[in-house]
Write a protein that holds these residues in place. Structure first.
Motif, PDB file in Angstrom:
ATOM      1  N   ASP A 502      17.627   7.500  39.111  1.00 60.20           N
ATOM      2  CA  ASP A 502      17.727   6.168  39.717  1.00 60.20           C
ATOM      3  C   ASP A 502      18.611   5.313  38.823  1.00 60.20           C
ATOM      4  O   ASP A 502      18.263   5.039  37.672  1.00 60.20           O
ATOM      5  CB  ASP A 502      16.340   5.542  39.848  1.00 60.20           C
ATOM      6  CG  ASP A 502      16.379   4.208  40.589  1.00 60.20           C
ATOM      7  OD1 ASP A 502      17.482   3.774  40.966  1.00 60.20           O
ATOM      8  OD2 ASP A 502      15.310   3.610  40.793  1.00 60.20           O
ATOM      9  N   PRO A 503      19.793   4.893  39.296  1.00 59.02           N
ATOM     10  CA  PRO A 503      20.680   4.088  38.437  1.00 59.02           C
ATOM     11  C   PRO A 503      20.038   2.805  37.934  1.00 59.02           C
ATOM     12  O   PRO A 503      20.371   2.334  36.854  1.00 59.02           O
ATOM     13  CB  PRO A 503      21.874   3.795  39.353  1.00 59.02           C
ATOM     14  CG  PRO A 503      21.841   4.866  40.400  1.00 59.02           C
ATOM     15  CD  PRO A 503      20.388   5.178  40.616  1.00 59.02           C
ATOM     16  N   ASP A 504      19.095   2.230  38.704  1.00 56.37           N
ATOM     17  CA  ASP A 504      18.468   0.985  38.284  1.00 56.37           C
ATOM     18  C   ASP A 504      17.356   1.204  37.262  1.00 56.37           C
ATOM     19  O   ASP A 504      16.904   0.236  36.634  1.00 56.37           O
ATOM     20  CB  ASP A 504      17.894   0.247  39.496  1.00 56.37           C
ATOM     21  CG  ASP A 504      18.992  -0.181  40.466  1.00 56.37           C
ATOM     22  OD1 ASP A 504      20.130  -0.377  39.999  1.00 56.37           O
ATOM     23  OD2 ASP A 504      18.709  -0.293  41.670  1.00 56.37           O
ATOM     24  N   HIS A 505      16.900   2.424  37.123  1.00 52.86           N
ATOM     25  CA  HIS A 505      15.796   2.699  36.187  1.00 52.86           C
ATOM     26  C   HIS A 505      16.126   3.931  35.337  1.00 52.86           C
ATOM     27  O   HIS A 505      15.267   4.780  35.098  1.00 52.86           O
ATOM     28  CB  HIS A 505      14.488   2.909  36.943  1.00 52.86           C
ATOM     29  CG  HIS A 505      14.058   1.733  37.748  1.00 52.86           C
ATOM     30  ND1 HIS A 505      14.507   1.515  39.045  1.00 52.86           N
ATOM     31  CD2 HIS A 505      13.243   0.672  37.456  1.00 52.86           C
ATOM     32  CE1 HIS A 505      13.965   0.405  39.502  1.00 52.86           C
ATOM     33  NE2 HIS A 505      13.195  -0.132  38.571  1.00 52.86           N
ATOM     34  N   SER A 506      17.357   4.049  34.891  1.00 49.01           N
ATOM     35  CA  SER A 506      17.739   5.158  34.024  1.00 49.01           C
ATOM     36  C   SER A 506      17.063   5.014  32.667  1.00 49.01           C
ATOM     37  O   SER A 506      16.867   3.911  32.177  1.00 49.01           O
ATOM     38  CB  SER A 506      19.262   5.203  33.858  1.00 49.01           C
ATOM     39  OG  SER A 506      19.893   5.363  35.113  1.00 49.01           O
ATOM     40  N   ARG A 507      16.733   6.144  32.061  1.00 54.25           N
ATOM     41  CA  ARG A 507      16.029   6.140  30.789  1.00 54.25           C
ATOM     42  C   ARG A 507      16.599   7.227  29.883  1.00 54.25           C
ATOM     43  O   ARG A 507      17.106   8.244  30.354  1.00 54.25           O
ATOM     44  CB  ARG A 507      14.527   6.375  30.988  1.00 54.25           C
ATOM     45  CG  ARG A 507      13.788   5.181  31.574  1.00 54.25           C
ATOM     46  CD  ARG A 507      13.765   4.013  30.607  1.00 54.25           C
ATOM     47  NE  ARG A 507      13.026   2.876  31.111  1.00 54.25           N
ATOM     48  CZ  ARG A 507      13.556   1.876  31.780  1.00 54.25           C
ATOM     49  NH1 ARG A 507      14.867   1.897  32.043  1.00 54.25           N
ATOM     50  NH2 ARG A 507      12.820   0.858  32.178  1.00 54.25           N
ATOM     51  N   TRP A 526      17.973   2.719  25.481  1.00 54.08           N
ATOM     52  CA  TRP A 526      18.737   2.433  26.699  1.00 54.08           C
ATOM     53  C   TRP A 526      19.702   3.582  26.957  1.00 54.08           C
ATOM     54  O   TRP A 526      20.265   4.135  26.022  1.00 54.08           O
ATOM     55  CB  TRP A 526      19.506   1.127  26.557  1.00 54.08           C
ATOM     56  CG  TRP A 526      18.629  -0.077  26.469  1.00 54.08           C
ATOM     57  CD1 TRP A 526      18.405  -0.865  25.384  1.00 54.08           C
ATOM     58  CD2 TRP A 526      17.837  -0.632  27.523  1.00 54.08           C
ATOM     59  NE1 TRP A 526      17.531  -1.872  25.676  1.00 54.08           N
ATOM     60  CE2 TRP A 526      17.163  -1.754  26.993  1.00 54.08           C
ATOM     61  CE3 TRP A 526      17.629  -0.287  28.861  1.00 54.08           C
ATOM     62  CZ2 TRP A 526      16.298  -2.522  27.764  1.00 54.08           C
ATOM     63  CZ3 TRP A 526      16.777  -1.061  29.621  1.00 54.08           C
ATOM     64  CH2 TRP A 526      16.126  -2.164  29.071  1.00 54.08           C
TER      65      TRP A 526
END
Length: 527
Positions: A502-507, A526
């Motif tokens: 998920d680009p919005d929740h990359s980890r 990040w």
């Protein structure tokens, strides 16, 4: 005037209306003001206020964007989403209407909460009362201060807070004013009463004993002396007078016995094995990067080299292979070190020796076990949207790891020492430590390497009897294939897992090997 009936609110679920009113989805179009509006700028009279009247044709409840405004800073006025006029069917007239409060205070959303204790102080004096603060208006014309660059606002309620003795008082005030509100309940600390004397109270059950040191009884020390003496004797004896099986046990004991080992698998190992299985990767290729000696005219001593390799599994945990019928070791050891096979004639093997602590300068010095040069391996698991990056050193295992013709070389001792430190016992081990053999583990990885020398021009002659493209090995004792075959073990120092599903929740998670604590330290970063 009749008072409003008590209303229930649901806590922590967002703003709740204190009166039944549905705001219009879009404000009605408002005609342009009767006179042109100048751009913001300084004026002669500091009290000059420009105002305009809302056209009668506008829809009821539409925000008056032409209400009284200070045009010295911005052409819009910070009005709320709707304006009250006392005709709302809510049982009583809001106090914001009867009190003549400014337009900016009408139909606002407020938060009712109880502040937490200051983290830097032990007292909780400021956490006894309930507070109320106001939302930030979407049209609360904010601008950047030209002198300091700060964000300024004309919404005078933005930093305002009211104190109340109880939550109920704050709710009654919000309903009286006609505010929308929501209650944010505090997280109360649960205090467990403790007393020092409780440690000496009798509790039924088995007595709990806490051991701070591991003590070995004198009898146990005496029992281990014969084993230690036998291991030392086997190392001193010449290879010609020591049987192969005894020398195998002695080699394992001298290199991996009596060393501090990891106590548990790496925290990233289980998921890494799952991602590199056939469920996610039909063929577990990865990119291996090494350093190569730079040309003579290069400004740097080394240059990078990268190529694709096939991941074979973790060292000491070789998975079943239907194409290799060689015997395997019993399930005694495990590790978190990935392996792959290679041809000793390929450039990567001399690179691992040349960039190691030994700094080998001749290809002849890279024919046996040894190495230890820096490497970096990268797996991309497309189905899982995850990238694995492994940084560490790579060691080469050759047939001389347990040979009959010579004593152990410095390279063999290096491999057994450095790799043995990162091998740990499996919880359900099926044998003893002395039953494990390096040569058996090497043969279990055995593959076919009988093609002509990689990188050699095809115009040059080669041994056509022994070297052929696509030649399959049908026996484990093939001398040519065994001579060219090597196993490379990557000993990780740092492992990075980057999740990009998920680009919005990359980890990204970084696992670093702690040499002193013999465990992995985990840090989330990040991506």
């Amino acid at each position: 005037m009749p008072s409003a009936a008590p209303r229930k609110t649901v806590q922590d679920e967002g703003p709740k209306a204190a009166y039944p009113f549905t705001a219009p989805t879009e404000p009605a179009k408002v005609p342009a003001p009767s006179r042109p509006v100048d751009r913001p700028g300084p004026v002669n009279d500091s009290s000059e206020i420009i105002s305009s009247e809302l056209d009668d044709s506008s829809a009821y409840g539409t925000p008056d964007y032409y209400a009284v405004a200070d045009y010295r800073s911005h052409p819009f006025s910070p009005v709320p989403r709707r304006v009250l006029d006392g005709s709302e069917d809510i049982g009583s007239t809001p106090a914001a209407v009867t009190s003549g409060a400014p337009t900016e205070l009408q139909a606002r959303t407020v938060r009712i909460y109880k502040p937490v204790k200051t983290a830097t102080q032990s007292g909780d004096w400021h956490g006894h009362s309930w507070k109320m603060d106001w939302d930030i208006l979407q049209k609360g014309h904010r601008w950047e201060n030209p002198l300091m660059g700060w964000q300024s606002s004309s919404d005078f309620m933005q930093g305002t807070k009211l104190n109340f003795a109880s939550k109920e008082d704050a709710i009654r005030f919000a309903e009286k004013q006609g505010y929308e509100y929501f209650v944010q309940e505090p997280n109360e600390r649960k205090r467990i009463p403790k007393a020092y004397a409780s440690q000496f109270l009798h509790t039924p059950g088995k007595l709990k004993t806490i051991r701070t040191k591991i003590e070995v009884s004198p009898a146990a020390k005496i029992a281990t002396l014969p084993t230690l003496r036998l291991a030392a004797l086997r190392r001193i004896l010449s290879p010609s007078t020591t049987p192969h099986s005894a020398r195998s046990t002695a080699s394992m004991s001298s290199s991996t016995q009596h060393v501090a080992r990891p106590k548990a698998p790496a925290p990233w190992k289980e998921l890494f094995i799952a991602h590199t299985s056939k469920q996610h990767m039909e063929s577990p290729e990865f990119v291996l990067s090494t350093v190569h000696t730079a040309p003579a005219d290069s400004p740097v001593p080394y240059v990078p080299r990268a190529r694709y390799c096939i991941y074979r599994g973790m060292w000491a945990e070789l998975p079943p292979n239907e194409h290799n019928t060689a015997p395997t070791n019993a399930r005694i050891f495990a590790s978190d070190m990935p392996t792959f096979t290679t041809d000793v004639r390929m450039d990567k093997v001399p690179e691992l020796f040349g960039s190691s602590g030994g700094h080998a300068t001749d290809v002849a010095q890279a024919q046996g076990s040894g190495g230890g040069g820096p490497v970096e391996a990268v797996w991309w698991v497309k189905d899982a949207g995850t990238q694995w990056r492994v940084k560490g050193e790579a060691f080469v295992v050759a047939p001389d790891i347990e040979g009959d013709d010579a004593a152990e070389s410095s390279g063999v001792r290096t491999v057994k020492s450095e790799i043995g430190k990162r091998m740990y016992f499996q919880q359900d081990a099926e044998g003893k430590e002395g039953d494990w053999s390096w040569n058996t583990e090497l043969t279990g990885h055995f593959g076919s390497f009988k093609q002509p020398s990689p990188g050699k021009p095809v115009s040059e002659p080669y041994n056509e009897q022994e070297e052929k493209m696509g030649e399959k090995v049908t026996t484990l004792d093939d001398s040519v294939a065994r001579r060219n075959f090597r196993v490379v073990i990557i000993r990780p120092r740092e492992v990075e897992k980057t999740v990009l599903t998920d680009p919005d929740h990359s980890r990204r998670y970084r696992y670093t090997w702690n040499v002193d604590a013999l465990q992995w330290d985990t840090v989330e970063t990040w991506p």
